[in-house]
Every structure is written in C-alpha cells, then in structure tokens.
Design an enzyme around this catalytic site. Structure first.
Site, PDB file in Angstrom:
ATOM      1  N   ARG A 175       0.852  -1.189   0.000  1.00 40.93           N
ATOM      2  CA  ARG A 175       0.000   0.000   0.000  1.00 40.93           C
ATOM      3  C   ARG A 175       0.884   1.235   0.000  1.00 40.93           C
ATOM      4  O   ARG A 175       2.014   1.211   0.477  1.00 40.93           O
ATOM      5  CB  ARG A 175      -0.961  -0.002   1.192  1.00 40.93           C
ATOM      6  CG  ARG A 175      -0.347  -0.410   2.520  1.00 40.93           C
ATOM      7  CD  ARG A 175      -1.396  -0.597   3.582  1.00 40.93           C
ATOM      8  NE  ARG A 175      -1.920   0.674   4.038  1.00 40.93           N
ATOM      9  CZ  ARG A 175      -1.351   1.415   4.980  1.00 40.93           C
ATOM     10  NH1 ARG A 175      -0.245   1.023   5.566  1.00 40.93           N
ATOM     11  NH2 ARG A 175      -1.890   2.553   5.347  1.00 40.93           N
ATOM     12  N   ARG A 205      -2.382  11.035   1.808  1.00 48.08           N
ATOM     13  CA  ARG A 205      -3.110  11.774   2.834  1.00 48.08           C
ATOM     14  C   ARG A 205      -3.758  12.995   2.213  1.00 48.08           C
ATOM     15  O   ARG A 205      -3.060  13.803   1.614  1.00 48.08           O
ATOM     16  CB  ARG A 205      -2.084  12.299   3.845  1.00 48.08           C
ATOM     17  CG  ARG A 205      -2.132  11.594   5.123  1.00 48.08           C
ATOM     18  CD  ARG A 205      -1.116  12.232   6.043  1.00 48.08           C
ATOM     19  NE  ARG A 205      -0.394  11.176   6.725  1.00 48.08           N
ATOM     20  CZ  ARG A 205       0.717  11.363   7.380  1.00 48.08           C
ATOM     21  NH1 ARG A 205       1.270  12.564   7.417  1.00 48.08           N
ATOM     22  NH2 ARG A 205       1.293  10.369   7.990  1.00 48.08           N
ATOM     23  N   ARG A 208      20.482  -6.132   2.178  1.00 50.93           N
ATOM     24  CA  ARG A 208      20.946  -4.939   1.478  1.00 50.93           C
ATOM     25  C   ARG A 208      21.815  -4.182   2.478  1.00 50.93           C
ATOM     26  O   ARG A 208      21.529  -4.186   3.687  1.00 50.93           O
ATOM     27  CB  ARG A 208      19.785  -4.034   1.042  1.00 50.93           C
ATOM     28  CG  ARG A 208      18.964  -4.579  -0.083  1.00 50.93           C
ATOM     29  CD  ARG A 208      19.677  -4.598  -1.415  1.00 50.93           C
ATOM     30  NE  ARG A 208      19.900  -3.259  -1.958  1.00 50.93           N
ATOM     31  CZ  ARG A 208      20.729  -3.005  -2.972  1.00 50.93           C
ATOM     32  NH1 ARG A 208      21.448  -3.990  -3.509  1.00 50.93           N
ATOM     33  NH2 ARG A 208      20.851  -1.784  -3.440  1.00 50.93           N
ATOM     34  N   ARG A 223      19.661   9.608   0.008  1.00 54.79           N
ATOM     35  CA  ARG A 223      19.248  10.748   0.830  1.00 54.79           C
ATOM     36  C   ARG A 223      20.440  11.428   1.474  1.00 54.79           C
ATOM     37  O   ARG A 223      21.538  10.850   1.563  1.00 54.79           O
ATOM     38  CB  ARG A 223      18.224  10.346   1.884  1.00 54.79           C
ATOM     39  CG  ARG A 223      18.591   9.131   2.703  1.00 54.79           C
ATOM     40  CD  ARG A 223      17.433   8.771   3.612  1.00 54.79           C
ATOM     41  NE  ARG A 223      17.832   7.830   4.644  1.00 54.79           N
ATOM     42  CZ  ARG A 223      17.121   7.528   5.702  1.00 54.79           C
ATOM     43  NH1 ARG A 223      15.958   8.095   5.904  1.00 54.79           N
ATOM     44  NH2 ARG A 223      17.561   6.655   6.594  1.00 54.79           N
ATOM     45  N   GLU A 278      23.781   8.981   1.922  1.00 51.41           N
ATOM     46  CA  GLU A 278      23.518   7.560   2.128  1.00 51.41           C
ATOM     47  C   GLU A 278      23.405   6.859   0.775  1.00 51.41           C
ATOM     48  O   GLU A 278      22.579   7.240  -0.049  1.00 51.41           O
ATOM     49  CB  GLU A 278      22.199   7.451   2.898  1.00 51.41           C
ATOM     50  CG  GLU A 278      21.982   6.156   3.594  1.00 51.41           C
ATOM     51  CD  GLU A 278      20.748   6.219   4.504  1.00 51.41           C
ATOM     52  OE1 GLU A 278      20.720   7.030   5.449  1.00 51.41           O
ATOM     53  OE2 GLU A 278      19.810   5.468   4.237  1.00 51.41           O
ATOM     54  N   TYR A 298      13.268  -6.875   9.777  1.00 49.17           N
ATOM     55  CA  TYR A 298      13.374  -5.439   9.992  1.00 49.17           C
ATOM     56  C   TYR A 298      12.479  -5.077  11.172  1.00 49.17           C
ATOM     57  O   TYR A 298      11.290  -5.368  11.173  1.00 49.17           O
ATOM     58  CB  TYR A 298      12.973  -4.594   8.764  1.00 49.17           C
ATOM     59  CG  TYR A 298      13.108  -3.132   9.137  1.00 49.17           C
ATOM     60  CD1 TYR A 298      14.342  -2.499   9.050  1.00 49.17           C
ATOM     61  CD2 TYR A 298      12.038  -2.434   9.702  1.00 49.17           C
ATOM     62  CE1 TYR A 298      14.503  -1.193   9.494  1.00 49.17           C
ATOM     63  CE2 TYR A 298      12.199  -1.127  10.141  1.00 49.17           C
ATOM     64  CZ  TYR A 298      13.428  -0.518  10.039  1.00 49.17           C
ATOM     65  OH  TYR A 298      13.596   0.761  10.491  1.00 49.17           O
ATOM     66  N   ASP A 315      11.550  -1.924  13.914  1.00 47.36           N
ATOM     67  CA  ASP A 315      11.753  -0.579  14.442  1.00 47.36           C
ATOM     68  C   ASP A 315      12.143  -0.678  15.917  1.00 47.36           C
ATOM     69  O   ASP A 315      11.900  -1.704  16.558  1.00 47.36           O
ATOM     70  CB  ASP A 315      10.464   0.256  14.285  1.00 47.36           C
ATOM     71  CG  ASP A 315      10.419   0.955  12.927  1.00 47.36           C
ATOM     72  OD1 ASP A 315      11.497   1.290  12.393  1.00 47.36           O
ATOM     73  OD2 ASP A 315       9.304   1.172  12.416  1.00 47.36           O
TER      74      ASP A 315
HETATM   75  C1  LIG Z   1      19.431   2.278   8.260  1.00 43.83           C
HETATM   76  C2  LIG Z   1      18.489   2.010   9.383  1.00 43.83           C
HETATM   77  C3  LIG Z   1      17.699   3.026   9.884  1.00 43.83           C
HETATM   78  C4  LIG Z   1      16.815   2.768  10.926  1.00 43.83           C
HETATM   79  N1  LIG Z   1      16.033   3.792  11.361  1.00 43.83           N
HETATM   80  C5  LIG Z   1      15.146   3.566  12.350  1.00 43.83           C
HETATM   81  C6  LIG Z   1      14.277   4.606  12.798  1.00 43.83           C
HETATM   82  O1  LIG Z   1      14.312   5.748  12.302  1.00 43.83           O
HETATM   83  N2  LIG Z   1      13.396   4.312  13.795  1.00 43.83           N
HETATM   84  C7  LIG Z   1      13.309   3.071  14.359  1.00 43.83           C
HETATM   85  O2  LIG Z   1      12.490   2.866  15.260  1.00 43.83           O
HETATM   86  N3  LIG Z   1      14.151   2.071  13.973  1.00 43.83           N
HETATM   87  C8  LIG Z   1      15.052   2.287  12.982  1.00 43.83           C
HETATM   88  N4  LIG Z   1      15.884   1.277  12.581  1.00 43.83           N
HETATM   89  C9  LIG Z   1      15.843  -0.025  13.290  1.00 43.83           C
HETATM   90  C10 LIG Z   1      16.809  -0.095  14.493  1.00 43.83           C
HETATM   91  O3  LIG Z   1      18.123   0.095  14.058  1.00 43.83           O
HETATM   92  C11 LIG Z   1      16.682  -1.462  15.187  1.00 43.83           C
HETATM   93  O4  LIG Z   1      15.386  -1.610  15.654  1.00 43.83           O
HETATM   94  C12 LIG Z   1      17.593  -1.706  16.393  1.00 43.83           C
HETATM   95  O5  LIG Z   1      18.759  -0.986  16.383  1.00 43.83           O
HETATM   96  C13 LIG Z   1      17.898  -3.184  16.469  1.00 43.83           C
HETATM   97  O6  LIG Z   1      18.573  -3.523  17.666  1.00 43.83           O
HETATM   98  P1  LIG Z   1      19.219  -4.963  17.840  1.00 43.83           P
HETATM   99  O7  LIG Z   1      19.765  -5.019  19.205  1.00 43.83           O
HETATM  100  O8  LIG Z   1      18.247  -6.010  17.409  1.00 43.83           O
HETATM  101  O9  LIG Z   1      20.364  -5.024  16.733  1.00 43.83           O
HETATM  102  P2  LIG Z   1      21.752  -4.241  16.585  1.00 43.83           P
HETATM  103  O10 LIG Z   1      21.588  -2.822  16.952  1.00 43.83           O
HETATM  104  O11 LIG Z   1      22.261  -4.555  15.243  1.00 43.83           O
HETATM  105  O12 LIG Z   1      22.688  -4.913  17.689  1.00 43.83           O
HETATM  106  C14 LIG Z   1      23.319  -6.152  17.514  1.00 43.83           C
HETATM  107  C15 LIG Z   1      24.717  -6.044  18.094  1.00 43.83           C
HETATM  108  O13 LIG Z   1      25.318  -7.327  18.147  1.00 43.83           O
HETATM  109  C16 LIG Z   1      26.682  -7.194  17.809  1.00 43.83           C
HETATM  110  N5  LIG Z   1      27.161  -8.511  17.356  1.00 43.83           N
HETATM  111  C17 LIG Z   1      26.705  -9.220  16.291  1.00 43.83           C
HETATM  112  N6  LIG Z   1      27.378 -10.381  16.180  1.00 43.83           N
HETATM  113  C18 LIG Z   1      28.259 -10.421  17.215  1.00 43.83           C
HETATM  114  C19 LIG Z   1      29.249 -11.352  17.633  1.00 43.83           C
HETATM  115  N7  LIG Z   1      29.442 -12.499  16.959  1.00 43.83           N
HETATM  116  N8  LIG Z   1      30.006 -11.071  18.713  1.00 43.83           N
HETATM  117  C20 LIG Z   1      29.816  -9.917  19.402  1.00 43.83           C
HETATM  118  N9  LIG Z   1      28.907  -8.985  19.039  1.00 43.83           N
HETATM  119  C21 LIG Z   1      28.133  -9.232  17.965  1.00 43.83           C
HETATM  120  C22 LIG Z   1      26.660  -6.142  16.721  1.00 43.83           C
HETATM  121  O14 LIG Z   1      27.946  -5.565  16.540  1.00 43.83           O
HETATM  122  C23 LIG Z   1      25.639  -5.157  17.264  1.00 43.83           C
HETATM  123  O15 LIG Z   1      26.235  -4.193  18.081  1.00 43.83           O
HETATM  124  C24 LIG Z   1      16.735   1.486  11.509  1.00 43.83           C
HETATM  125  C25 LIG Z   1      17.537   0.456  11.006  1.00 43.83           C
HETATM  126  C26 LIG Z   1      18.380   0.706   9.945  1.00 43.83           C
HETATM  127  C27 LIG Z   1      19.174  -0.435   9.390  1.00 43.83           C
END
Ligand SMILES: Cc1cc2nc3c(=O)[nH]c(=O)nc-3n(C[C@H](O)[C@H](O)[C@H](O)COP(=O)(O)OP(=O)(O)OC[C@H]3O[C@@H](n4cnc5c(N)ncnc54)[C@H](O)[C@@H]3O)c2cc1C
Length: 368
Positions: A172, A176, A249, A280, A300, A348, A350
């Site tokens: 979708r 707005r 990606r 962007r 980016e 993915y 948030d």
């Molecule tokens: C480009 C982008 C923009 C985004 N913008 C938004 C936004 O505007 N608003 C929003 O709500 N969300 C946004 N998000 C989503 C947000 O980034 C995630 O929800 C959140 O950060 C995920 O947290 P996590 O702990 O699951 O993963 P991560 O933050 O990836 O943490 C995982 C950690 O594990 C570590 N790790 C992995 N493997 C190992 C290993 N073998 N040994 C030791 N350490 C390890 C990594 O280094 C990392 O630090 C965005 C995501 C992206 C990709």
C-alpha cells in the site's frame, strides 16, 4: 578461574540492553560481549563538532505503544522532533509523505476533491492486475507520483529496475488528503535529548562489558561463562552458514563536516531521481535543533551486501524466508541459548518493536 554470570549477552544493541536491564532488575548477573569498539549497535551516535551523528543511519524514535513509551522515558526524555522528510527531484522539492502539500506542488490542486480526481484519473490508466512493482505503484497512486517520487528512489534502493521487482514489495502507498507532513502516524515521536548512547548506557548499568571481541571466535569460553546465552548476532553466522547465507541490502555512508550553520534546512532530504547516486542526505543537527557554527551531513548510498559489510535490511523473499525457517528450527532446539533482535530473527524491526520483543522475552525468561 573464569567468572560466571547468569547471562552472557552477545551484542550490545537495543535488544540486548533492554533484556539486560530487566535481568539486572531481577538480581541476575550479566556479561555483554560486543564485537564493535562501542556499545549500542545500530543506534550508536558519535559526537562531531558538538553534533550527535547517527553512525548507522538516521534513527527517529516513534511508537504508539504506551508501555514502550513509559519504559524508555524512565531513562531519557524526548525532544519535539517530528520527521517531515522532503524529496528532491530534478531540483524541485516535494513534501513527504504524499499529502496535500505534495499534490499542490505537483499539480497546483488546492482541495482534497481536486487532488483525488487527479490521482483517480491517473489510476484509471493503470493495469488492473499489476505484475511488477512499477505497475503496482501506478495502480496505487498514478503515473506522476510514481515517476517523480518512487521510481528512481526504489531502483537505487534495490539496485534493480522497478519492472524487475515483485509487486508485493509495495502493498500500500498511503496518500493523505490533509496538509500534514508528519511522516509517522504514531502517538509518540522524538529524539532522546541526552542521546541514544545515554539510553544504552543507562540500560546496561550493572553489566560487565567487553568490546572488540567476536563471541563466535571464543564461543567455548563465553559459553562456559554464562548459565544462559542471549545471542543477538546473525543467525546464519551462528550456525556457520550450514544451510547457506541469508541475503541483506547494505548501505554506505559518506559523512562531511561543512563550515556553515545550515546546509539543507531539514534533517532528511530524499533524492528520488536515478541519476543522483545517493538516496538521501541527512543533516544531523536538525534532529536536535542544533545551533552550532558548523554542520555535519551524511550522504547515504545503497550497497550490495557481502560478508564483512554491515547487514542493514533483510531481503524478505521466499528463498530467504525458507532459509531463515531452517535456521530458526535449529535455534528452537537450543536449551541454553536464547535468540533475539533484528539479526537473530532476520527481521526489519523498528526500535519500539525491538523493545517490545525484548521485554516479552524477559517476561517469559525471568518471570514465568
Ligand atoms: C538504516 C536504518 C535506519 C533505521 N532507522 C530507524 C528509525 O528511524 N526508527 C526506528 O524505530 N528504527 C530504525 N531502525 C531499526 C533499528 O536500528 C533497530 O530496531 C535496532 O537498532 C535493532 O537492535 P538490535 O539489538 O536487534 O540489533 P543491533 O543494533 O544490530 O545490535 C546487535 C549487536 O550485536 C553485535 N554482534 C553481532 N554479532 C556479534 C558477535 N558475533 N560477537 C559480538 N557482538 C556481535 C553487533 O555488533 C551489534 O552491536 C533502523 C535500522 C536501519 C538499518
């Protein structure tokens, strides 16, 4: 003798940090192992010229979940930032998301009725059963919006022509019929006034932390250190890619300090034409209403992901979903290892959804 903990947490991103906070609150001991040189995962920011620079892409907190909002507000307060990105196409600027301001700039339409008629007249010409993303987008919003605001941006993001992309990617496209440039529809939105790093530091209080170490390279040692392990890294890597690698990606960022106060007047400007290689430009100070003399911008660029690069967006097609299910089945059999977060769940997520999910795991693990 190795010190032992109730939990060894692999990764110091939001998922781990929320779980750690809940575990510490219940009197558990936690050890965090992080392969990067800093804590925080994707939401880590670096200070440059007094400006908080989002190192892994712009992060705007938004949620409609009262429980999550109350949870984060224990640690940080949020500013009044509202995400209102602009799109630039061949030198002309348009408001996003698609709303009455966008339609006025596109066609000079002044009322919702006029705008609806314009879109409907274009939709009428679309194919009724869209076979690819291009046909789907035209079917949903008509030719003009597709050509100017969707086509180039999407093709850059996916590295393929919209004609070769499946229609399901765009289910979708909200339009707005109000003059409302607020990108999100959530009840709450903002940027933490003390920064995302502060949020992570607060959440990880009481944990022992080791950075610059890859858990997978010292798995036996860390497994001995914890009664249980929470793994938030890539699930396929955990299992040595035994079924094959999941696809992502990636992005590459080009950050520049400029000797001026204000470069583009907005935090986010999307470049929607194919000829501009980046998707962007982020001007970080606008997330915090900064008044510094200099400014920091980040271009980016979408990138093909390969092992060693930062995995940003899972590619949710049938092949990857099937592969993920194979890994998830192995994970379910683990007795001592918990999995969570965007990389372990190949999803993915948030930030608010990550918090919700980590709180749910903590509830199950610590209270049931
Ligand atoms: C480009 C982008 C923009 C985004 N913008 C938004 C936004 O505007 N608003 C929003 O709500 N969300 C946004 N998000 C989503 C947000 O980034 C995630 O929800 C959140 O950060 C995920 O947290 P996590 O702990 O699951 O993963 P991560 O933050 O990836 O943490 C995982 C950690 O594990 C570590 N790790 C992995 N493997 C190992 C290993 N073998 N040994 C030791 N350490 C390890 C990594 O280094 C990392 O630090 C965005 C995501 C992206 C990709």
């Amino acid at each position: 003798m190795l010190k032992t903990y109730d939990y060894v947490l692999v990764g110091s991103g939001l998922f781990s940090a929320v779980f750690a906070h809940e575990a510490i609150k219940q009197g558990k001991t936690c050890f965090v192992v992080e392969k990067k040189s800093h804590i925080g995962g994707n939401i880590y920011c670096e200070e440059i010229e007094g400006i908080s620079v989002h190192q892994y892409g712009a992060h705007i907190f938004h949620t409609s979940n009262q429980k999550v909002w109350d949870f984060v507000n224990q640690f940080v307060k949020f500013n009044r930032f509202i995400n209102s990105p602009m799109a630039c196409y061949k030198g002309k600027y348009y408001n996003l998301p698609f709303n009455m301001n966008t339609f006025y700039t596109l066609w000079g339409t002044k009322t919702p009725q006029e705008a609806k008629e314009k879109i409907e007249s274009q939709r009428k010409k679309a194919k009724k059963e869209p076979k690819n993303l291009e046909e789907q987008a035209i079917y949903l919003v008509g030719q003009d919006i597709y050509e100017i605001l969707i086509k180039g941006y999407t093709e850059k993001q996916w590295g393929r022509s919209c004609k070769d992309l499946p229609s399901f990617i765009i289910k979708r496209l909200p339009v707005r019929y109000t003059f409302d440039n607020n990108y999100f529809e959530d009840t709450y939105q903002g940027i933490p006034t003390q920064g995302y790093n502060h949020l992570i530091q607060e959440l990880l209080k009481g944990c022992d932390i080791e950075c610059n170490v890859n858990y997978l390279e010292k798995r036996t040692t860390y497994n001995e250190m914890g009664k249980k392990i929470l793994y938030t890294g890539m699930i396929d890597e955990f299992y040595n890619y035994c079924f094959g690698a999941l696809e992502y990606r990636s992005l590459s960022f080009e950050t520049e300090v400029l000797d001026m106060q204000n470069f583009q007047g907005n935090a986010v400007i999307n470049y929607t034409e194919k000829e501009v290689p980046y998707t962007r430009i982020i001007e970080h100070k606008h997330f915090d209403f900064g008044k510094q003399d200099k400014t920091v911008i980040t271009r980016e660029y979408p990138a093909v992901w390969e092992k060693g690069l930062e995995p940003y967006y899972p590619i949710n097609n049938e092949k990857n979903q099937k592969l993920y299910q194979d890994y998830a089945r192995l994970a379910e059999q683990e007795k001592r290892i918990l999995f969570g977060g965007r990389l372990a769940e190949y999803k993915y997520y948030d930030m608010d959804k990550v918090i919700e999910s980590a709180l749910a795991l903590a509830q199950k693990e610590l209270h049931e």
